[in-house]
Design an enzyme around this catalytic site. Structure first.
Site, PDB file in Angstrom:
ATOM      1  CB  CYS A   2      -8.113  -9.050  10.498  1.00 34.72           C
ATOM      2  SG  CYS A   2      -9.091  -8.077  11.781  1.00 34.72           S
ATOM      3  NE  ARG A  27      -3.519  -8.884   7.133  1.00 35.27           N
ATOM      4  CZ  ARG A  27      -3.277  -7.753   6.178  1.00 35.27           C
ATOM      5  NH1 ARG A  27      -2.293  -7.517   5.804  1.00 35.27           N
ATOM      6  NH2 ARG A  27      -4.377  -6.866   6.071  1.00 35.27           N
ATOM      7  CG  ASN A 101      -8.853  -6.707   7.546  1.00 30.18           C
ATOM      8  OD1 ASN A 101      -8.808  -6.042   8.413  1.00 30.18           O
ATOM      9  ND2 ASN A 101      -7.707  -6.865   6.586  1.00 30.18           N
ATOM     10  CD  GLU A 490       9.953   9.169  17.258  1.00 28.23           C
ATOM     11  OE1 GLU A 490      10.024   9.296  18.349  1.00 28.23           O
ATOM     12  OE2 GLU A 490       9.907   8.425  16.670  1.00 28.23           O
ATOM     13  CE  LYS A 494      11.423   5.070  15.943  1.00 30.17           C
ATOM     14  NZ  LYS A 494      10.923   5.763  16.774  1.00 30.17           N
ATOM     15  CE  LYS A 612       6.214  -2.001  18.542  1.00 29.75           C
ATOM     16  NZ  LYS A 612       6.767  -0.915  17.833  1.00 29.75           N
TER      17      LYS A 612
END
Ligand code: AGP
Length: 617
Positions: A2, A27, A101, A490, A494, A612
């Site tokens: 957070c 965050r 947090n 993977e 990438k 994303k």
């Protein structure tokens, strides 16, 4: 993860807090809130679910001003991202507020104790109990905010950064840290102080900061700053001058979010493990039973189906090895985009697991709904509390990786592997097929992974040099066997998604059935070759590549003469249990993709054509 900010001083507190939260939104952005105390000692609390702009709308409609205050932008871990669950949280009197947090592991037992002492709660969060704990201490011990705040820390188990204020303690902020970061900003004005979870929140006000350490408490008043240990011993800390500009600061000094997130993997693994394994009682705690997925349900499953996309699908392939080895249950792994259209054979005896970092991927959600429509109870593995997947799956295992900003998934992937390992241990125990020794071996190796990650990630010079050599190649082949075949996939993903170089991942044993025709002096082959049962076979594959003038970059887990003599480059990662080796083998592949993309001038955090979260079909 957070975002936290607090302020005492002559500036407009609300403006300072909101500006600080804006620079910390990376965050977490599930909800946001501020609390300020005006000159009459009245507390003004404003909160909103959603992004910071929603809080700004609330403030525009109902302004709040004060001489000191605190603010929070939430990345939910306990409790849905609603206004009610948004920080700051109050005590019964409404005069004391806290922001937090981290994770208070023993909040339920403390909540029960406080309820028995007459405290009433209005949220689902772990944080709210801290406000009531301080209030209770102030009442029973008759001590002030600072003393009571320090006293209750000993009751908390878990990781936390806490900041609190009380309307009857004017211009005073108290804060403590165990785990997540906390910095104090020393303002340019006399008696002006800031607290923040990260430098970006305060850098445009001051470059003089003090980094709090674990188990330290700070009391800030216009008269000065007092730092002590939680045990009450004074601590003398000198300010540090930060050389960064604000933009650099949001990335924690890293050039890109992707690089920052690669380096956050040790913390992400630690946080995903936190509070979920007891070596003493040999128990795994996955918060599934509370949502209707009991041990009986896990025991009753006759087979599993893992459904995901992209990197999450690669995690699912590793999950198949973990679940079949540790839980002895047959597992199918499907691309969600295929699963949803092939009328899959699924019923109440199937246990589907949907893996998604964002929890919003359209194909994965469609796969979830297909499985549910045929009577299956479903498990989500997800990184975003309150996302669609977490609302529609029967139960969710959260990865506590913190918000992942870079489009190329890294820390979420390794956190998914941890979640799958815990699930495999849990189901293996429920089915009575997991030996005690097996359980202890896996858990002990798992606990070493974060330190091993940190050790390996401390120096990527060798990988940067390799990236220099291989940056202009147009094709790559990644080879792996067994639990590291998915890591070959993977690594290839990438590279291609951020450097736009064509790359393929293949089971090494399959090379002779076609891809070997590709081998020549222009084709770099990345071979993932841990010292496991198929090491010799992988070594033979490398020799086959070299015999055809291919270039070999070997990623292994211990130096080996034969490998040094055969491969063109060797990267050694720390050794761990075979089933956990993907957690470490993937690290050099992430870094190599990053550095090659950088050298090719690609937009690492926002590669072309990608998003994303793919919320469309
Ligand atoms: C991974 O680096 C890619 N960004 C992409 O393959 C991603 O893993 C895929 O879109 C699935 O996303 P999700 O985990 O949020 O469902």
């Amino acid at each position: 993860m957070c975002g936290i900010v607090g302020y005492i001083g002559p500036k407009d507190t609300t403006e300072v807090l909101v500006e600080g939260l804006r620079r910390l939104e990376y965050r977490g952005y599930d909800s946001a809130g501020i609390a300020v105390v005006d000159d009459d000692g009245k507390l003004e609390l404003r909160r909103a679910a959603g992004k910071l702009r929603d809080l700004e709308r609330v403030l525009a409609a109902d302004p709040a001003h004060g001489s000191f205050g605190l603010g929070h932008t939430r990345w939910a871990t306990h409790g849905r991202p609603t206004e009610e669950n948004a920080h700051p949280h109050r005590d019964c009197s409404g005069k004391l507020v806290v922001i937090h947090n981290g994770i208070i592991e023993n909040y339920l037992e403390l909540k029960k104790e406080l309820q028995q002492r007459g405290h009433t709660f209005v949220t689902e969060t772990d944080t709210e109990i801290v406000a009531h704990l301080i209030e209770d201490e102030m009442k029973t011990a008759g001590t002030d905010l600072a003393v009571s705040f320090t006293a209750i820390l000993a009751r908390l188990r878990g990781i936390y950064v806490l900041v609190a204020l009380h309307t009857e303690a004017p211009d005073t902020l108290v804060a403590a840290r165990v785990g997540p970061p906390l910095v104090i900003g020393i303002g340019e004005e006399p008696g002006e102080y800031f607290v923040a979870s990260d430098i970006p929140a305060i850098l445009h006000h001051t470059k003089n900061v003090i980094f709090m350490d674990d188990h330290e408490v700070v009391v800030l008043t216009p008269g000065g700053m007092e730092i002590k240990t939680a045990a009450g011993k004074p601590v003398d800390k000198q300010p540090t001058r930060i050389p960064w500009d604000p933009i650099m600061a949001e990335k924690g000094g890293y050039r890109h979010f992707m690089l920052k997130e690669i380096h956050e993997q040790a913390r992400a693994v630690r946080d995903t493990l936190l509070g979920r394994v007891s070596l003493e009682s040999e128990e795994i705690f996955l918060e599934l039973a509370e949502t209707g997925l009991t041990d009986d349900d896990l025991r009753a499953a006759e087979r599993m189906a893992i459904i995901a996309c992209g990197t999450s699908w690669h995690a699912g392939l590793v999950g198949k090895f973990l679940l079949e080895r540790l839980a002895r249950i047959p597992v199918e792994v499907d691309y969600a985009s295929e699963y949803r259209y092939r009328s899959p054979l699924v019923d109440a005896r199937t246990l589907p697991v949907l893996i998604s970092q964002s929890g919003e991927t359209a194909d994965t959600l469609a796969g979830l709904r297909e499985a549910k429509s045929k009577g299956a109870k479903t498990i989500g593995i997800c990184n975003v509390v309150g996302s669609m997947l977490t609302r529609e799956a029967t139960g969710t295992i959260y990865t506590h990786a913190g918000p992942e900003i870079g489009v190329a998934s890294t820390k979420a992937f390794t956190s998914q592997l941890v979640a799958l390992t815990l699930l495999a241990l849990k189901i293996g125990q429920a089915r009575g097929v997991l030996e005690k020794e097996q359980f202890l071996t896996i858990v002990r190796h798992l606990y070493h992974i974060p330190a091993q990650m940190e050790r390996f990630l401390a120096d990527d010079t060798e990988i940067q040099q390799m990236a220099q050599v291989f940056q202009n190649h147009s094709d790559f082949l990644y080879l792996g066997r067994g639990v590291n075949y998915p890591i070959a996939l993977e690594g290839a993903l990438k590279l291609k998604e951020i450097s736009y170089i064509h790359a393929e991942g293949y089971p090494a044993g399959e090379m002779k059935h076609g891809p070997i025709a590709l081998i020549d002096e222009n084709l770099p082959v990345v071979a993932i070759i841990p010292h496991d049962a198929v090491f010799e076979k992988m070594l033979a594959n490398i020799a086959e590549v070299k015999a055809r003038s291919g270039i070999v970059i070997a990623v292994t887990d211990q130096a080996n003469e034969d490998l040094d003599d055969t491969a063109d480059g060797v990267i050694v990662v720390p050794k761990t249990h075979e089933l956990l080796s993907p957690l470490l083998m993937v690290l050099p592949l992430q870094l190599m993709a990053y550095h090659i993309a950088l050298l090719r001038g690609c937009d690492v955090d926002q590669p072309r054509n990608l998003a994303k979260s793919v919320t469309v079909e």
